[in-house]
Design a protein around this motif. Structure first.
Motif, PDB file in Angstrom:
ATOM      1  N   ALA A  53      -2.208  44.311  -7.660  1.00 22.69           N
ATOM      2  CA  ALA A  53      -3.403  44.480  -6.840  1.00 22.69           C
ATOM      3  C   ALA A  53      -3.270  43.764  -5.496  1.00 22.69           C
ATOM      4  CB  ALA A  53      -4.635  43.983  -7.595  1.00 22.69           C
ATOM      5  N   TRP A  54      -2.668  42.579  -5.491  1.00 18.33           N
ATOM      6  CA  TRP A  54      -2.443  41.875  -4.217  1.00 18.33           C
ATOM      7  C   TRP A  54      -1.548  42.705  -3.300  1.00 18.33           C
ATOM      8  CZ3 TRP A  54      -5.582  38.555  -2.472  1.00 18.33           C
ATOM      9  CH2 TRP A  54      -6.134  37.552  -3.258  1.00 18.33           C
ATOM     10  N   GLN A  55      -0.515  43.292  -3.864  1.00 19.30           N
ATOM     11  CA  GLN A  55       0.372  44.130  -3.060  1.00 19.30           C
ATOM     12  C   GLN A  55      -0.353  45.375  -2.549  1.00 19.30           C
ATOM     13  OE1 GLN A  55       3.661  43.570  -2.035  1.00 19.30           O
ATOM     14  NE2 GLN A  55       3.041  41.524  -2.676  1.00 19.30           N
ATOM     15  N   PHE A  56      -1.206  45.933  -3.393  1.00 23.61           N
ATOM     16  CA  PHE A  56      -1.991  47.096  -2.991  1.00 23.61           C
ATOM     17  C   PHE A  56      -2.910  46.719  -1.832  1.00 23.61           C
ATOM     18  CE2 PHE A  56      -5.458  50.133  -3.205  1.00 23.61           C
ATOM     19  CZ  PHE A  56      -4.802  51.334  -3.438  1.00 23.61           C
ATOM     20  N   ALA A  57      -3.577  45.571  -1.945  1.00 27.33           N
ATOM     21  CA  ALA A  57      -4.485  45.116  -0.888  1.00 27.33           C
ATOM     22  C   ALA A  57      -3.737  44.888   0.423  1.00 27.33           C
ATOM     23  CB  ALA A  57      -5.200  43.837  -1.324  1.00 27.33           C
ATOM     24  N   GLU A  58      -2.548  44.347   0.332  1.00 27.08           N
ATOM     25  CA  GLU A  58      -1.771  44.055   1.544  1.00 27.08           C
ATOM     26  C   GLU A  58      -1.226  45.323   2.201  1.00 27.08           C
ATOM     27  OE1 GLU A  58       2.168  41.538   2.976  1.00 27.08           O
ATOM     28  OE2 GLU A  58       1.284  41.120   1.018  1.00 27.08           O
ATOM     29  N   HIS A  59      -0.758  46.257   1.407  1.00 25.98           N
ATOM     30  CA  HIS A  59      -0.045  47.416   1.960  1.00 25.98           C
ATOM     31  C   HIS A  59      -0.854  48.717   1.989  1.00 25.98           C
ATOM     32  CE1 HIS A  59       3.592  45.056   2.229  1.00 25.98           C
ATOM     33  NE2 HIS A  59       3.329  44.613   1.013  1.00 25.98           N
ATOM     34  N   HIS A  60      -1.998  48.722   1.314  1.00 31.74           N
ATOM     35  CA  HIS A  60      -2.816  49.942   1.270  1.00 31.74           C
ATOM     36  C   HIS A  60      -4.296  49.598   1.457  1.00 31.74           C
ATOM     37  CE1 HIS A  60       0.741  52.101  -0.027  1.00 31.74           C
ATOM     38  NE2 HIS A  60       0.947  51.134  -0.900  1.00 31.74           N
ATOM     39  N   ALA A  61      -4.573  48.706   2.383  1.00 29.83           N
ATOM     40  CA  ALA A  61      -5.943  48.223   2.612  1.00 29.83           C
ATOM     41  C   ALA A  61      -6.912  49.368   2.911  1.00 29.83           C
ATOM     42  CB  ALA A  61      -5.953  47.198   3.733  1.00 29.83           C
TER      43      ALA A  61
END
Length: 148
Positions: A53-61
């Motif tokens: 989820a952190w990666q999703f937030a960073e790369h797919h905000a």
């Protein structure tokens, strides 16, 4: 609600090599595109899913509405935790996941509660134990991935 079947887990295919948390996040973004989701989603990351989820937030905000994190970490593992995660992944890859059925359950459930229900009915703990024992080892390679 969308409950994705991440590669190597559930019924999805196992891919060769280590899949990073970023790759899982990219898979989620692609799934949303394939499902033609047109508005930002509320994403809940549980445990390892929090790293995703952190990666999703960073790369797919642009695809994210709200982020819910449960039983996960907001920072990368320290060296001790990282070494333990790598050792567990290596052991699963070498021996299979059966040993996790006991070692992980105490981290997932309050085990004394298991005996409170009728013996004839399946419990979440018994069901989880069976799923872990018959699981496929390759997903453990995800534990070899850094959360970033």
């Amino acid at each position: 609600m969308i409950a994705p079947d991440l590669r190597g887990f559930g019924r999805s295919d196992v891919t060769d090599g280590t899949v990073t948390m970023r790759a899982f996040a990219d898979d989620l973004a692609e799934l949303l595109r394939q499902l033609e989701v047109t508005r930002p989603v509320d994403l809940c990351g549980l445990s390892m899913g929090g790293y995703i989820a952190w990666q999703f937030a960073e790369h797919h905000a642009d695809l994210l509405g709200r982020l819910v994190l449960c039983d996960t970490r907001a920072t990368a593992d320290n060296e001790t935790a990282r070494a333990g995660r790598l050792a567990t992944a290596d052991r699963v890859l070498a021996e299979g996941p059966a040993f996790l059925a006991e070692s992980m359950l105490s981290k997932l459930f309050a085990l004394k509660r298991e005996s409170s229900g009728p013996r004839s009915s399946p419990t979440p703990i018994g069901s989880s134990r069976r799923r872990i024992r018959v699981g496929s080892p390759p997903p453990a390679a995800a534990w070899r991935s850094d959360p970033t």
